[in-house]
Write a protein that holds these residues in place. Structure first.
Motif, short mmCIF file in Angstrom:
data_model
loop_
_atom_site.label_atom_id
_atom_site.label_comp_id
_atom_site.label_asym_id
_atom_site.label_seq_id
_atom_site.Cartn_x
_atom_site.Cartn_y
_atom_site.Cartn_z
N PRO A 157 11.89 13.77 13.47
CA PRO A 157 10.48 13.92 13.87
C PRO A 157 10.17 15.32 14.41
CG PRO A 157 11.67 12.57 15.46
CD PRO A 157 12.57 12.74 14.27
N ASN A 158 11.19 16.11 14.76
CA ASN A 158 10.94 17.46 15.27
C ASN A 158 10.91 18.50 14.16
OD1 ASN A 158 10.97 17.23 18.37
ND2 ASN A 158 12.73 15.99 17.74
N GLU A 159 11.13 18.08 12.93
CA GLU A 159 10.94 18.96 11.78
C GLU A 159 9.49 18.83 11.32
OE1 GLU A 159 13.07 21.07 10.54
OE2 GLU A 159 14.77 20.49 11.82
N ALA A 160 8.94 19.91 10.79
CA ALA A 160 7.56 19.86 10.30
C ALA A 160 7.45 18.79 9.21
CB ALA A 160 7.15 21.22 9.75
N PRO A 161 6.48 17.89 9.31
CA PRO A 161 6.38 16.81 8.32
C PRO A 161 6.04 17.35 6.92
CG PRO A 161 4.44 16.83 9.74
CD PRO A 161 5.41 17.80 10.32
N VAL A 162 6.59 16.68 5.92
CA VAL A 162 6.30 17.02 4.52
C VAL A 162 5.36 15.95 3.98
CG1 VAL A 162 7.26 17.37 2.23
CG2 VAL A 162 8.54 18.12 4.24
N TRP A 163 4.14 16.34 3.66
CA TRP A 163 3.16 15.39 3.17
C TRP A 163 3.27 15.25 1.66
CZ3 TRP A 163 -1.26 18.26 6.14
CH2 TRP A 163 -1.07 18.07 7.51
N PRO A 164 2.82 14.12 1.13
CA PRO A 164 2.82 13.96 -0.33
C PRO A 164 1.96 15.04 -0.99
CG PRO A 164 2.46 11.84 0.76
CD PRO A 164 2.37 12.88 1.82
N ASP A 165 2.42 15.52 -2.14
CA ASP A 165 1.63 16.47 -2.91
C ASP A 165 0.41 15.78 -3.52
OD1 ASP A 165 1.43 19.16 -4.38
OD2 ASP A 165 1.42 17.71 -6.04
N HIS A 166 0.61 14.55 -4.00
CA HIS A 166 -0.49 13.73 -4.50
C HIS A 166 -0.02 12.27 -4.57
CE1 HIS A 166 1.83 14.81 -8.14
NE2 HIS A 166 1.43 13.64 -8.63
N TYR A 167 -0.90 11.38 -4.93
CA TYR A 167 -0.56 9.97 -5.12
C TYR A 167 -0.79 9.60 -6.58
CZ TYR A 167 0.08 8.46 -0.27
OH TYR A 167 0.57 8.27 0.99
N GLU B 266 -5.60 -1.74 -21.40
CA GLU B 266 -4.30 -1.15 -21.06
C GLU B 266 -4.35 -0.58 -19.64
OE1 GLU B 266 -1.27 2.38 -22.61
OE2 GLU B 266 -3.04 1.82 -23.80
N GLU B 267 -3.27 -0.77 -18.92
CA GLU B 267 -3.19 -0.23 -17.56
C GLU B 267 -3.41 1.28 -17.58
OE1 GLU B 267 0.60 -1.35 -16.14
OE2 GLU B 267 0.05 -3.44 -15.69
N GLN B 268 -4.06 1.76 -16.53
CA GLN B 268 -4.39 3.18 -16.46
C GLN B 268 -3.70 3.80 -15.23
OE1 GLN B 268 -8.24 6.17 -16.56
NE2 GLN B 268 -8.55 3.98 -16.44
N ILE B 269 -3.07 4.96 -15.42
CA ILE B 269 -2.44 5.69 -14.31
C ILE B 269 -3.33 6.86 -13.92
CG2 ILE B 269 -0.46 7.07 -13.59
CD1 ILE B 269 1.30 5.35 -15.31
N VAL B 270 -3.62 6.95 -12.63
CA VAL B 270 -4.53 7.96 -12.09
C VAL B 270 -3.79 8.77 -11.03
CG1 VAL B 270 -6.77 8.36 -10.99
CG2 VAL B 270 -6.45 6.37 -12.47
N GLU B 271 -4.05 10.06 -10.98
CA GLU B 271 -3.50 10.91 -9.92
C GLU B 271 -4.60 11.23 -8.91
OE1 GLU B 271 -1.67 14.40 -11.44
OE2 GLU B 271 0.12 13.33 -12.15
N LEU B 272 -4.33 10.94 -7.64
CA LEU B 272 -5.26 11.27 -6.55
C LEU B 272 -4.78 12.58 -5.93
CD1 LEU B 272 -5.51 8.10 -6.93
CD2 LEU B 272 -6.33 8.07 -4.56
N ARG B 273 -5.61 13.61 -5.98
CA ARG B 273 -5.26 14.93 -5.51
C ARG B 273 -6.00 15.24 -4.21
NH1 ARG B 273 -0.89 17.49 -7.99
NH2 ARG B 273 -0.73 16.65 -10.12
N PRO B 274 -5.45 16.17 -3.39
CA PRO B 274 -6.16 16.55 -2.15
C PRO B 274 -7.54 17.11 -2.47
CG PRO B 274 -3.90 17.36 -2.12
CD PRO B 274 -4.15 16.85 -3.51
N VAL B 275 -8.50 16.74 -1.66
CA VAL B 275 -9.86 17.22 -1.84
C VAL B 275 -10.14 18.33 -0.84
CG1 VAL B 275 -10.65 15.02 -2.74
CG2 VAL B 275 -10.83 15.48 -0.29
N GLU B 276 -11.00 19.25 -1.18
CA GLU B 276 -11.35 20.36 -0.31
C GLU B 276 -12.04 19.83 0.94
OE1 GLU B 276 -13.84 24.57 -0.42
OE2 GLU B 276 -13.62 23.34 -2.23
N GLY B 277 -11.59 20.33 2.10
CA GLY B 277 -12.17 19.86 3.36
C GLY B 277 -11.64 18.53 3.81
N GLY B 278 -10.63 18.01 3.10
CA GLY B 278 -10.11 16.70 3.47
C GLY B 278 -8.92 16.75 4.39
N ASN B 279 -8.87 17.73 5.29
CA ASN B 279 -7.75 17.79 6.24
C ASN B 279 -8.28 17.99 7.65
OD1 ASN B 279 -8.10 20.71 6.66
ND2 ASN B 279 -7.36 20.86 4.55
N ALA B 280 -7.38 17.89 8.59
CA ALA B 280 -7.77 17.90 10.00
C ALA B 280 -8.31 19.23 10.46
CB ALA B 280 -6.58 17.50 10.87
N SER B 281 -7.93 20.32 9.79
CA SER B 281 -8.37 21.64 10.25
C SER B 281 -9.77 21.97 9.76
CB SER B 281 -7.40 22.71 9.76
OG SER B 281 -7.34 22.72 8.35
#
Length: 661
Positions: A625-635, A646-661
């Motif tokens: 827990p004292n190492e900087a966390p590694v977040w997922p690149d995408h889902y 047919e089943e569909q596979i989708v990639e969810l990517r980070p959105v602009e402004g979607g972080n705590a900062s």
């Protein structure tokens, strides 16, 4: 050492160590050998060479705290006394601005004058030796060969009372011209040469110059010189037998002269008439110390090493209940806060969180930059002497409510950035000031939901301390759970609070989003009682832990699917998602039973079980827990449909402004 306070800290620290050593040497004066009696001065040399107060540590007596308190009380200066080097460094350009500057310049001038005087004395002596004539070294070579000792150039000089070795780099043995020199005198000087005693004398001379205004350290320098001669006498006596030892004492009596006594860079055997008597008495008591005493001597030296050289760390002085007129206690507490650095990012963040909870300015000073200490003290002084008559440690953090002291704080979305860390610090509120401090406070919303205040902060290293710098004002959020359950909710995250990152994708009339958060905690539980039946009870400890480490870290995600086209949810059967990291690794996509999640970050569900597209879950970090966390690149998300498509596979990517900062 750049000012008078730095010099005072260095010389007072050394003085405390010197008194301690003198007492110990007195207790062991007849029990440990001359080797130990001289060698133990090496501990004082280490204290003198090590900048005092480094890392907030002190030796024996808490001189840093007392001097910091005195400095602030006399001058109003809240900077930190820093001894950069054990020697005086050049002062800034320009004339002295205060009486203390004048004193410091006088001190530096004294060092320069004394160094110049010693250097001139040494140069005059070397010139006198250059005028001497080469000595017949047959006797010298015989003595050196007999005792297996090194040789150096020998010269005869008129007017010398005794022989001595002069110089460190190119030593010269000076002999009195026209006088017979006893073999035992030559033995003494060759032993000085072998053990480089002239170099030790030069170091002692340097300490005299640096601490010329400290009579205690001058006394210790004299004692160290005498102990060096006593050690050389011991080495001589160990090589002599019977009558030769008594003759050696008579030779010392004939050298009771003050000329060239303690001459810089020499091993003058005639170290002053008053010291000859003590050396003769030591010769009369001469004994060979058993081999086991060497081990005892080392053990005693090691025991002394810890308090004299390593010292001990500062602890925070009184920080609560200082009262509105406790000026001296207030200055002491502030000095203690400056001297007690937060040594870890977790410790600084923990200290800041508890400063906010307690509204305690002394705690805030622990983790505040040094250049903000004066303003912080001024705020507390104004509260203490203002119309509301607050106690001295009171500090207004800007928290829009009253923190729940039984719960503490939570640290969201810790992110490594620019050599430091940013995070969102969350404080559950017992009472929230939604419309300002003058409006009636509220405990919970009309639906029974709790409130929490949060603030983005940055922890960074400044010198030898970690500090916390707020990055904005506090915000208030209505949590997604009733007040009594808010603790367990905040431990795992809350969708009402900022996300570390938001992942999103648009597909088949749906807006899919995953809000991802992390929560880091420092163990601040303390037992408050309990019984044999119910077990121990615990509460949150509001005492700062400036050296803390994170004891746990968790990740939390919250998934929602919103229709952008009416009826899009009705066409969906099941879904499953899994995180993918920057290196392409990640768990497999698996449709579980019903609705659920796994500790590897995967989750699954269906539209009819949850009444829509939403789910949440979390797990503990697999890494430190004292190492900087590694977040997922995408889902990655797989969708199945009710119409058999047919089943569909989708990639969810980070959105602009979607972080705590």
């Amino acid at each position: 050492m750049t000012d008078l306070w730095s010099f005072l800290l260095q010389t007072l620290t050394a003085s405390g160590a010197a008194v301690f050593l003198l007492v110990v040497k007195y207790l062991f004066r007849d029990k440990l050998s001359p080797r130990w009696q001289f060698g133990i001065w090496g501990l004082l040399a280490l204290v003198l060479l090590h900048p005092a107060g480094q890392g907030g540590r002190y030796v024996l007596l808490n001189w840093p705290l007392w001097l910091e308190t005195l400095k602030t009380a006399l001058t109003g200066d809240y900077s930190l006394i820093r001894v950069i080097a054990p020697i005086p460094l050049p002062a800034p350009l320009g004339g002295p601005q205060t009486p203390l500057d004048v004193l410091y310049f006088l001190y530096v001038a004294g060092v320069v004058v004394l160094l110049a005087w010693y250097a001139l004395t040494y140069l005059r002596l070397r010139l006198a030796l250059r005028r001497g004539s080469l000595a017949d070294d047959a006797q010298l070579r015989r003595v050196a060969a007999q005792y297996d000792l090194p040789l150096c150039r020998a010269v005869e000089v008129e007017g010398l009372p005794s022989a001595f070795v002069c110089g460190v780099v190119r030593p010269v043995l000076a002999l009195p011209a026209g006088q017979a020199v006893d073999d035992k005198v030559l033995l003494h000087e060759l032993l000085h040469l072998k053990y480089h005693d002239a170099a030790w004398g030069l170091l002692i001379c340097l300490f005299r110059c640096l601490h010329w205004c400290n009579p205690l350290l001058w006394y210790c320098a004299d004692r160290a010189g005498n102990d060096a001669e006593a050690l050389c006498d011991q080495r001589v006596l160990e090589r002599l037998e019977g009558e030769d030892r008594r003759d050696y004492g008579r030779i010392l009596l004939s050298m009771a002269s003050g000329k060239y006594a303690r001459a810089t860079g020499t091993s003058s055997m005639a170290n002053g008439g008053r010291n000859i008597r003590a050396r003769i008495e030591a010769i009369a008591r001469f004994k060979r110390y058993p081999a086991g005493m060497a081990l005892a001597s080392v053990c005693v030296a090691l025991v002394l090493l810890f308090p004299l050289v390593l010292g001990q760390g500062q602890t925070l002085a009184k920080a609560n209940g200082l009262g509105h007129s406790g000026e001296l206690e207030f200055h002491t507490a502030m000095a203690s806060a400056r001297l007690t650095p937060c040594t870890t990012a977790a410790g600084a963040l923990d200290t800041y969180g508890k400063a906010v909870i307690e509204q305690n300015g002394i705690y805030r000073a622990l983790c505040a930059p040094i250049d903000q200490q004066a303003d912080l003290a001024s705020q507390m002084e104004s509260f203490a002497h203002g119309p509301d008559h607050w106690v001295h440690e009171h500090w207004e953090s800007g928290l829009p409510g009253r923190a729940d002291q039984t719960v503490g704080y939570f640290l969201y979305n810790l992110t490594e950035a620019d050599g430091g860390y940013t995070a969102v610090m969350v404080f559950p509120l017992q009472l929230a000031y939604l419309d300002g401090p003058d409006a009636p406070p509220v405990r919970e919303s009309e639906e029974g939901y709790a409130y929490a205040a949060w603030q983005t902060v940055r922890a960074e290293r400044q010198g030898d301390r970690w500090v916390v710098i707020p990055q904005g004002d506090f915000q208030v959020s209505e949590l997604q759970q009733a007040y009594d359950d808010s603790v367990s909710l905040l431990t795992w995250g809350d969708p009402a609070l900022p996300a570390a990152v938001t992942y999103a994708a648009d597909v088949d009339g749906l807006r899919l989003e995953i809000a991802y958060q992390t929560v880091h905690t420092v163990d601040s539980t303390v037992e408050t009682g309990g019984s044999w039946f119910s077990g121990p009870s615990t509460s949150f400890d509001t005492t700062p832990k400036p050296n803390a480490q994170f004891d746990a870290a968790k990740e939390y995600y919250y998934f929602t699917g919103t229709e952008t086209v009416p009826g899009a949810v009705d066409r969906l059967n099941r879904y499953a998602a899994a995180p993918v990291y920057a290196d392409g690794s990640g768990p497999s996509l698996v449709f579980g039973t019903g609705q659920g999640s796994s500790s590897d970050g995967t989750f699954w569900g269906n539209a009819w079980d949850s009444g829509g597209l939403q789910s949440g879950g979390g797990s503990g970090f697999r890494d430190d827990p004292n190492e900087a966390p590694v977040w997922p690149d995408h889902y990655r998300m797989v969708l199945s449909y009710v119409d058999g498509r047919e089943e569909q596979i989708v990639e969810l990517r980070p959105v602009e402004g979607g972080n705590a900062s």
